[in-house]
Scaffold this motif. Structure first.
Motif, short mmCIF file in Angstrom:
data_model
loop_
_atom_site.label_atom_id
_atom_site.label_comp_id
_atom_site.label_asym_id
_atom_site.label_seq_id
_atom_site.Cartn_x
_atom_site.Cartn_y
_atom_site.Cartn_z
N LYS A 1 63.20 -12.28 -12.98
CA LYS A 1 64.14 -12.87 -13.94
C LYS A 1 63.47 -13.16 -15.28
N THR A 2 62.25 -13.63 -15.22
CA THR A 2 61.52 -13.93 -16.46
C THR A 2 61.28 -12.67 -17.27
N VAL A 3 60.78 -11.63 -16.63
CA VAL A 3 60.51 -10.36 -17.32
C VAL A 3 61.81 -9.78 -17.87
N ALA A 4 62.88 -9.82 -17.09
CA ALA A 4 64.17 -9.30 -17.55
C ALA A 4 64.68 -10.07 -18.76
N LEU A 5 64.53 -11.38 -18.75
CA LEU A 5 64.97 -12.20 -19.88
C LEU A 5 64.17 -11.87 -21.14
N VAL A 6 62.86 -11.80 -21.00
CA VAL A 6 62.00 -11.48 -22.14
C VAL A 6 62.39 -10.12 -22.73
N GLU A 7 62.59 -9.14 -21.87
CA GLU A 7 62.95 -7.80 -22.36
C GLU A 7 64.35 -7.78 -22.96
N SER A 8 65.30 -8.50 -22.37
CA SER A 8 66.67 -8.51 -22.91
C SER A 8 66.74 -9.18 -24.28
N MET A 9 65.80 -10.08 -24.55
CA MET A 9 65.75 -10.76 -25.85
C MET A 9 64.82 -10.06 -26.84
N HIS A 10 64.28 -8.91 -26.43
CA HIS A 10 63.37 -8.12 -27.28
C HIS A 10 62.16 -8.94 -27.73
N LEU A 11 61.58 -9.66 -26.79
CA LEU A 11 60.43 -10.52 -27.09
C LEU A 11 59.14 -10.04 -26.42
N LYS A 12 59.14 -8.83 -25.89
CA LYS A 12 57.99 -8.36 -25.13
C LYS A 12 56.69 -8.41 -25.93
#
Length: 113
Positions: free
Chosen positions: A3-14
């Motif tokens: 969930k954390t990785v998905a959230l970071v990627e969905s917010m374009h914060l990688k």
């Protein structure tokens, strides 16, 4: 972690998020989910063992207790492309040492002048 990785990627914060952990299993999971994400292994002792883990698991950085890192270690990490973060620096002298030696970042929680 998923969930954390998905959230970071969905917010374009990688590019802005640095994952840091003492858990090899957690960092391996992050690398599996997002191979180009930055993962740094936190270490407080046994630098040689940590170096092997970082190499074997293809982690991007070492986040070490400042007193573990000697100049020869910093040269080694620069040579092999491992980014260095240091934590729990105690004074201005320590901070200047890391500034002069191209430490990527410093974790600080209490600074004594």
């Amino acid at each position: 972690m998923e969930k954390t990785v998905a959230l970071v990627e969905s917010m374009h914060l990688k590019e802005q998020v640095y994952y840091s952990s003492t858990s090899v299993m957690q960092l391996d999971t992050i690398k599996k989910l997002s191979p180009t994400s930055y993962c740094g292994y936190i270490v407080s002792h046994h630098l040689k063992k940590a170096n092997a883990i970082i190499h074997d698991h293809h982690f991007d950085g070492i986040h070490a207790r400042y007193s573990l890192l000697k100049f020869k270690d910093l040269l080694y990490y620069q040579k092999v492309g491992v980014k260095v973060g240091a934590w729990t620096l105690k004074n201005k002298k320590d901070l200047l040492y890391f500034k002069e030696n191209n430490i990527m970042f410093v974790f600080m929680n209490d600074f004594i002048l």
